[in-house]
Design a protein around this motif. Sequence first.
Motif, short mmCIF file in Angstrom:
data_model
loop_
_atom_site.label_atom_id
_atom_site.label_comp_id
_atom_site.label_asym_id
_atom_site.label_seq_id
_atom_site.Cartn_x
_atom_site.Cartn_y
_atom_site.Cartn_z
N TRP A 164 18.48 -4.49 -5.88
CA TRP A 164 18.14 -3.18 -6.43
C TRP A 164 19.14 -2.18 -5.87
N PRO A 165 19.99 -1.61 -6.71
CA PRO A 165 21.04 -0.70 -6.20
C PRO A 165 20.44 0.54 -5.54
N PRO A 166 21.12 1.07 -4.54
CA PRO A 166 20.63 2.31 -3.91
C PRO A 166 20.74 3.49 -4.88
N ALA A 167 19.89 4.49 -4.68
CA ALA A 167 19.93 5.69 -5.52
C ALA A 167 21.17 6.50 -5.17
N ARG A 168 22.14 6.56 -6.09
CA ARG A 168 23.42 7.22 -5.79
C ARG A 168 23.90 8.16 -6.89
N HIS A 169 23.13 8.25 -7.98
CA HIS A 169 23.59 9.07 -9.11
C HIS A 169 22.76 10.35 -9.23
N PRO A 170 23.37 11.42 -9.73
CA PRO A 170 22.60 12.66 -9.96
C PRO A 170 21.47 12.45 -10.97
N ARG A 171 21.73 11.63 -11.99
CA ARG A 171 20.69 11.33 -12.98
C ARG A 171 19.73 10.32 -12.38
N ARG A 172 18.43 10.64 -12.42
CA ARG A 172 17.44 9.75 -11.84
C ARG A 172 16.26 9.58 -12.80
N MET A 173 15.74 8.38 -12.82
CA MET A 173 14.53 8.08 -13.57
C MET A 173 13.57 7.35 -12.65
N LEU A 174 12.29 7.46 -12.98
CA LEU A 174 11.22 6.86 -12.18
C LEU A 174 10.65 5.68 -12.94
N VAL A 175 10.39 4.58 -12.25
CA VAL A 175 9.84 3.41 -12.92
C VAL A 175 8.42 3.14 -12.46
N ALA A 229 -5.27 6.61 -13.26
CA ALA A 229 -4.33 7.54 -13.90
C ALA A 229 -4.10 8.76 -13.01
N ARG A 230 -5.18 9.30 -12.46
CA ARG A 230 -5.03 10.47 -11.58
C ARG A 230 -4.19 10.13 -10.35
N ALA A 231 -4.40 8.95 -9.79
CA ALA A 231 -3.63 8.54 -8.61
C ALA A 231 -2.14 8.45 -8.94
N ASN A 232 -1.81 7.91 -10.09
CA ASN A 232 -0.40 7.82 -10.50
C ASN A 232 0.20 9.20 -10.75
N ILE A 233 -0.56 10.05 -11.40
CA ILE A 233 -0.08 11.40 -11.66
C ILE A 233 0.21 12.12 -10.35
N ASP A 234 -0.68 11.98 -9.39
CA ASP A 234 -0.47 12.61 -8.08
C ASP A 234 0.77 12.06 -7.39
N ALA A 235 1.02 10.77 -7.55
CA ALA A 235 2.20 10.15 -6.92
C ALA A 235 3.49 10.55 -7.61
N TRP A 236 3.43 10.76 -8.92
CA TRP A 236 4.64 11.04 -9.70
C TRP A 236 5.03 12.52 -9.75
N LEU A 237 4.06 13.40 -9.72
CA LEU A 237 4.36 14.82 -9.93
C LEU A 237 5.39 15.40 -8.97
N PRO A 238 5.33 15.07 -7.66
CA PRO A 238 6.39 15.61 -6.77
C PRO A 238 7.79 15.18 -7.20
N LEU A 239 7.93 13.94 -7.70
CA LEU A 239 9.23 13.46 -8.16
C LEU A 239 9.62 14.10 -9.48
N ILE A 240 8.64 14.36 -10.31
CA ILE A 240 8.91 15.08 -11.57
C ILE A 240 9.43 16.48 -11.26
N GLU A 241 8.81 17.12 -10.28
CA GLU A 241 9.25 18.47 -9.89
C GLU A 241 10.67 18.45 -9.34
N GLN A 242 11.08 17.31 -8.77
CA GLN A 242 12.43 17.18 -8.23
C GLN A 242 13.47 16.88 -9.31
N GLY A 243 13.02 16.68 -10.55
CA GLY A 243 13.98 16.58 -11.65
C GLY A 243 14.22 15.21 -12.25
N ILE A 244 13.32 14.26 -12.07
CA ILE A 244 13.53 12.97 -12.75
C ILE A 244 13.48 13.20 -14.26
N GLU A 245 14.30 12.43 -14.99
CA GLU A 245 14.41 12.63 -16.44
C GLU A 245 13.24 12.02 -17.21
#
Length: 416
Positions: A164-175, A229-245
């Motif tokens: 799994w490559p390290p996160a090195r690009h400005p463009r980021r997506m969440l899986v 669903a709520r648990a996932n939303i809580d986990a993802w929202l901080p990363l969404i706020e950081q700009g994941i596409e």
Amino acid sequence: MQTTLSEEFMNTPLGNEAAAILRKCVHCGFCLATCPTYNLVGDELDSPRGRIYLMKQMLEGAPVTERTQHHLDRCLTCRSCESTCPSGVEYGKLVDIGREIVEQKVARPPLEKFKRALLKKILPNTAAFRIVLKTGQTVKGLAGGLMPEALARKIPNVRLAGAWPPARHPRRMLVLQGCVQPAIAPDINAATARVLDAIGISLITANAAGCCGAVAHHLGDVEGSRVMARANIDAWLPLIEQGIESIIITASGCGTTVSDYGHLLQHDTAYAAKAARVSALCKDISEVIAQESAALQAKLKPLAAPKRIAFHSPCSLQHGLKIKGKVEALLTSAGYTLTHVPDGHLCCGSAGTYSILQAEMSKNLLANKVAALESDKPAQVVTANIGCLAHIESGLNQSSKTPIGHWIELMAERLI
């Protein structure tokens, strides 16, 4: 279809939604031709139209019986009927409502209750499922042919994860990591990360996220699915706020659930807006790769030799997410020859927990699907959903030894 709700359901969110769906149905019967269970048994009550009548009676105040439960249980929720329906009936949402009501009103036998509770406990828990899977794989390997073949074939083969490559690009997506996929096929998300890395996108994860909630939902535990669903939303929202596409889904079965979070939590004042935001960011990996196809083509090595591929399009992809032809076009553009798969719109019989709880029906659907996939003699079968992958693997002809994988793994194998 004219519907008069009983007092119990009148002016309730659940009743109003069900009535709106029922009123769209003109009972034309087009859905019967594409319903896998009706095609198998020929019983009107095992067709969408028959089940709609049962749910209509239930919502109008008729007694809720084991008969209704039986026929709703036998529905795969493949949603092939939705692709056929000329009136736009949202059958998948209706059957979810029906199952939720039936689960509250009809008691199940103790053994059936135990099986369902066990499935809800183990499948969404990656750590617990991994222990069960590894134990089965170990026993299968040590048994030296002594394990019954029917059982051995149901235990997925061991698959290893690549880098799994390290996160090195400005463009980021969440899986979405998923629940059973990391244990059964850990390289699917890793292969996705390598493909996206090659075209300048870093794929990241949220460790606090877990099961999408599909398992609980399809077992009638809608509130349990909301908790997940709520648990996932809580986990993802901080990363969404950081700009994941985008939130990338590599299992289309999970994709149908996450893309529906906005609907699932529409009456939750604390989460409705958050859920809608998450659903809007949800994308199947095929949608992302299609947008980046030119960049990816430049990163793929030429095929060493022509290769014939059979693509199984999961019901969740073609009927749930309404994504048709996208993966096929990507595979063709990458140089693969796609074989003909008869009745490609029909379900393989996996359908979440269906292959366990409705084993006989599932077995017949699997036999039909494997025969269709192998009919044009492909070198490999690929799909887009982990449940389909594991289920079809158990049914592939042992003498032909046709391998099966996720289509994104084919792309990862070709990276320069």
